[in-house]
Design a protein around this motif. Sequence first.
Motif, short mmCIF file in Angstrom:
data_model
loop_
_atom_site.label_atom_id
_atom_site.label_comp_id
_atom_site.label_asym_id
_atom_site.label_seq_id
_atom_site.Cartn_x
_atom_site.Cartn_y
_atom_site.Cartn_z
N ASP A 249 -7.87 -19.26 -5.67
CA ASP A 249 -7.98 -17.92 -5.11
C ASP A 249 -6.69 -17.13 -5.26
N TRP A 250 -6.79 -15.82 -5.05
CA TRP A 250 -5.67 -14.91 -5.25
C TRP A 250 -5.36 -14.13 -3.98
N LEU A 251 -4.10 -13.78 -3.83
CA LEU A 251 -3.68 -12.76 -2.87
C LEU A 251 -3.24 -11.55 -3.67
N LEU A 252 -3.93 -10.42 -3.46
CA LEU A 252 -3.65 -9.19 -4.19
C LEU A 252 -3.10 -8.19 -3.17
N VAL A 253 -1.87 -7.73 -3.38
CA VAL A 253 -1.18 -6.91 -2.39
C VAL A 253 -0.84 -5.56 -2.99
N ASP A 254 -1.42 -4.53 -2.41
CA ASP A 254 -1.16 -3.14 -2.83
C ASP A 254 0.05 -2.64 -2.03
N GLU A 255 1.18 -2.54 -2.68
CA GLU A 255 2.42 -2.10 -2.04
C GLU A 255 2.78 -0.67 -2.43
N ALA A 256 1.76 0.19 -2.47
CA ALA A 256 1.99 1.57 -2.88
C ALA A 256 3.00 2.29 -2.00
N PHE A 257 3.09 1.90 -0.72
CA PHE A 257 4.00 2.56 0.22
C PHE A 257 5.21 1.68 0.58
N ALA A 258 5.48 0.65 -0.21
CA ALA A 258 6.53 -0.31 0.16
C ALA A 258 7.93 0.14 -0.24
N ASP A 259 8.05 1.17 -1.05
CA ASP A 259 9.37 1.52 -1.60
C ASP A 259 10.33 2.07 -0.55
N VAL B 79 0.93 -8.19 -7.24
CA VAL B 79 1.41 -7.07 -6.43
C VAL B 79 1.27 -5.78 -7.24
N PHE B 80 0.88 -4.72 -6.56
CA PHE B 80 0.71 -3.41 -7.20
C PHE B 80 1.70 -2.44 -6.57
N ARG B 81 2.40 -1.70 -7.42
CA ARG B 81 3.35 -0.70 -6.92
C ARG B 81 3.03 0.66 -7.53
N SER B 82 3.33 1.70 -6.76
CA SER B 82 3.08 3.08 -7.18
C SER B 82 4.40 3.82 -7.31
N PHE B 83 4.53 4.63 -8.33
CA PHE B 83 5.73 5.45 -8.52
C PHE B 83 5.65 6.76 -7.73
N GLY B 84 4.48 7.38 -7.71
CA GLY B 84 4.37 8.76 -7.26
C GLY B 84 4.63 8.99 -5.79
N LYS B 85 4.35 8.00 -4.94
CA LYS B 85 4.46 8.24 -3.50
C LYS B 85 5.91 8.35 -3.04
N PHE B 86 6.73 7.38 -3.38
CA PHE B 86 8.13 7.40 -2.94
C PHE B 86 8.92 8.50 -3.64
N PHE B 87 8.67 8.69 -4.92
CA PHE B 87 9.42 9.70 -5.67
C PHE B 87 8.79 11.10 -5.58
N ALA C 160 9.37 -6.11 3.63
CA ALA C 160 8.17 -6.93 3.76
C ALA C 160 7.49 -7.20 2.42
N SER C 161 8.07 -6.72 1.32
CA SER C 161 7.45 -6.91 0.01
C SER C 161 7.42 -8.39 -0.36
N VAL C 162 6.31 -8.79 -0.98
CA VAL C 162 6.21 -10.16 -1.50
C VAL C 162 6.38 -10.18 -3.01
N CYS D 59 4.76 3.34 8.24
CA CYS D 59 5.19 3.96 6.98
C CYS D 59 5.74 5.36 7.27
N PRO D 60 6.99 5.64 6.90
CA PRO D 60 7.58 6.94 7.23
C PRO D 60 6.92 8.14 6.55
N LEU D 61 6.05 7.92 5.58
CA LEU D 61 5.48 9.04 4.83
C LEU D 61 4.28 9.68 5.51
N PHE D 62 3.74 9.06 6.56
CA PHE D 62 2.60 9.66 7.26
C PHE D 62 2.44 9.01 8.62
N ARG D 63 1.68 9.69 9.47
CA ARG D 63 1.31 9.16 10.77
C ARG D 63 -0.18 9.37 10.97
N LEU D 64 -0.79 8.51 11.77
CA LEU D 64 -2.20 8.62 12.12
C LEU D 64 -2.30 8.93 13.61
#
Length: 324
Positions: free
Chosen positions: A155-165, A184-192, A170-172, A268-273
């Motif tokens: 089995d796999w652990l798939l971790v979307d770290e789009a907001f981890a930058d 692990v998946f990372r996104s450029f557009g959110k942090f930058f 806590a990044s794995v 995550c500092p980029l948004f609040r709920l």
Amino acid sequence: MSARWTWHGGGIEAARRHFGDSDWIDLSTGINPHVWPGTADIPVDWQRLPDPEALTQLEAVAASFFGVDPRHVCAVPGSEIGLRLTGTLVSRPARHIAPSYRTHGEMLAESMPIDREAARRHDGTLILANPNNPDGHAIGADAMQALLDARGPDDWLLVDEAFADVDPAASVATSVDDDARLIVFRSFGKFFGLAGVRLGFVIAPQPIVAALRERLGAWPLSAAAIAIGTAAYADRDWIATTRRRLPAEAAALDALLARQGFRPTGDCPLFRLIEVDDAQALFERLARRAILTRPFADQPRWLRIGLPADADARARLEAALADG
């Protein structure tokens, strides 16, 4: 409510058409309002295909930023595509932590939703976002390692770290190895703050990286995405300054919301709920004041509010919230 705003953040042009043309503040997307400033200074040769060596350099610079070996990094034209392509490579019955990204429930065969508590007891393939979207919940490094250790041998652990930058503690990603069942998946557009560049990364064992490259073909990214990404990931001063700036501005947003009687949640500092009796009514009230936020069709009490860009934007938001 129109599905246009409940399906995804953004849609500012649709908001203009529906609510009126004005000086809009877009708080619906959850990306950094302070855009990396170097795009205008980067020359791009639009007459040539992207150079393979430039792509290799981008992946090396990004790998240094992630703290991983470049052999485990594959650049993709947006993390959304990276998620869906990877799903074809590890397709098997799986669970995804919900609520979260819609893509997580679509990328793996027979994937079923599961809550965070149940995920701790699940030993099959699992996908989650950390920090999560839309609630901003972050799982600490020790708990993430426990989830990885709990996977079965196939089995796999798939971790979307789009907001981890913003806070990579806590990044794995550094645990990715050829012997680990971890992707692990990372996104450029959110942090930058550059979602339009369409750039993301899959950090995975080398066989997965090789299979992704085969599916992506010879020129997976535009020359502009390669050039901008390489320069931005190398800009250590801007990165350090931004990592200090965003949590302080998130704290200011928390204080604003608390003054207006809301209890914001999220790590995550980029948004609040926030949770209210009628999120649709609040969404529309803010929209009539040219402030776009993010409602959710399946969670009628939830409203996600992105990080305002400055004191003026915070003041406009607070005035709109107060004028009920």
